[in-house]
Design an enzyme around this catalytic site. Structure first.
Site, PDB file in Angstrom:
ATOM      1  N   GLU A  18      44.187  35.219  36.255  1.00 35.22           N
ATOM      2  CA  GLU A  18      44.254  35.080  34.807  1.00 35.22           C
ATOM      3  C   GLU A  18      44.999  33.872  34.247  1.00 35.22           C
ATOM      4  OE1 GLU A  18      45.318  38.854  33.020  1.00 35.22           O
ATOM      5  OE2 GLU A  18      43.433  39.736  33.686  1.00 35.22           O
ATOM      6  N   GLU A  28      38.510  42.287  37.848  1.00 44.17           N
ATOM      7  CA  GLU A  28      39.334  43.285  37.161  1.00 44.17           C
ATOM      8  C   GLU A  28      38.556  43.845  35.986  1.00 44.17           C
ATOM      9  OE1 GLU A  28      43.258  42.464  35.714  1.00 44.17           O
ATOM     10  OE2 GLU A  28      43.912  41.565  37.602  1.00 44.17           O
TER      11      GLU A  28
END
Ligand SMILES: *[C@@H]1O[C@H](CO)[C@@H](O)[C@H](O)[C@H]1NC(C)=O
Length: 353
Positions: free
Chosen positions: A173, A283
């Site tokens: 991320e 995710e």
């Protein structure tokens, strides 16, 4: 996901009954990879890429932690899962020495989880859970030079060069990275370093905006598409994306509000097709609630129906989280000698063989 202070304190357990409809889902051809994150070696990592190594929680029962090994064996055997993502903090791997060599003790403990993962027969993804940063500083953009991050990856790839089932997830991320072209250069240096030793394993390439699946086609994608293997091909270079289903896409709420198809996965599928590339949703998650079961199953069905461009999906999260207090728990619980899945995993994540 970003494990914010807010989510750390706002823990709430929810449970409810909802009739799953596995028959309907089995019809789709289906993606290659279905699995769950086995978190814990990343605990203590903030969204600024500052990882407090004293707060890690290895999901290894022999180290006094959660039984991540038993969880993976259960998921593989009983649910047909075949991929696990194993987050770990950069600081932990080098024991806080930026630019240093892999710490043999710390890497050895992480490797126990990796070897247990491989032993199940599943694919196993390394995830450096650092948000493109080391202690608040962005790699290649004011923070550690690309060479330092590429060197970390060179060391990891050297250890794992012979394991075809290991996938290298460059970093978790990236967010608020100012220059996407410079970020693509950073990813390129990592790919080049990995390919010097590991020629064929998959490498998952993360974009900015928290690896947003929604933003990929327009924001990060154009720059990331330029990342190549040293021989000029794109073999094994897969696009890494994340997506949550709660109101602010943060993965911190137990209720889901969208299946993400119309505004995210449909346009992403088109973009991937147009560019002849594949993505993995490494995710995604939601609470163990009716709303999340509904929307998550719909979202994952769409990925299954578009398995030409979507390699698979990995739920967030099992591992060292508490099955009773963590909002997005996918941690199975032990009942005698058998395991009981969380409601969301049971409804949407089991892979039909
Ligand atoms: C190019 O490199 C990739 C990555 O190392 C490898 O998988 C692929 O086989 C190579 N292709 C050719 C034509 O050499």
């Amino acid at each position: 996901m970003y494990f914010t202070l807010l989510s750390a304190v706002a823990l709430a357990s929810r449970a409810c009954a909802f009739p799953a409809q596995p028959e309907a889902r089995a019809a789709a051809a289906g993606v290659q990879f279905v699995g769950v994150n086995i978190a814990g070696f990343d605990f203590g990592c903030s969204i600024q890429g500052a990882c407090d190594v004293t707060r890690i929680s290895p999901p290894l029962s022999n180290l006094g932690g959660a039984d991540g090994v038993g969880q993976m064996q259960h998921f593989y055997k009983d649910d047909g899962m075949n991929i696990f993502r194993l987050p770990v903090g950069w600081q932990y791997l080098v024991n806080n020495k930026l630019g240093g060599t892999l710490d043999s003790g710390n890497f050895g403990r992480y490797d126990q989880l990796m070897q247990a993962c491989l032993k199940t027969g599943a694919y196993c993804m390394v995830d450096i859970h650092n948000y493109a940063r080391w202690n608040g500083q962005i790699i290649g953009q004011g923070g550690p030079p690309n060479t330092q991050f590429a060197n970390l990856w060179s060391q990891i790839a050297t250890k794992y060069a012979s394991q075809q089932k290991i996938i290298f997830g460059v970093v978790n991320e990236p967010h608020d990275v100012p220059d996407i072209d410079k970020w693509a250069d950073t990813v390129q240096e990592v790919v080049t370093a990995i390919r010097a030793v590991a020629k064929t394993q998959m490498i998952a390439l993360p974009g900015n905006d928290w690896t947003s699946a929604k933003m990929m086609p327009t924001k990060s994608g154009p720059a990331l598409l330029k990342v190549k293997n040293p021989n000029g091909t794109y073999d094994g270079l897969i696009i890494d994306v994340h997506k949550y289903l709660d109101s602010d896409n943060s993965g911190t709420h137990t209720e889901c509000v969208t299946d993400n198809i119309g505004d995210t996965f449909q346009p992403l599928a088109t973009w991937l097709k147009d560019n002849n590339r594949k993505a993995i949703l490494s995710e995604t998650g939601g609470g163990n609630t009716d709303s999340c079961k509904k929307y998550m199953c719909q979202q994952l069905d769409f990925l299954n129906q578009n398995s030409d461009v979507f390699l698979g999906y990995i739920g967030w999260s099992a591992g060292s989280f508490s099955s009773s207090t963590y909002e997005l728990s996918e941690v199975p619980t032990k009942n005698g000698n058998s395991w009981v899945d969380s409601a969301l995993v049971k409804a949407c994540f089991t892979k039909k063989k």
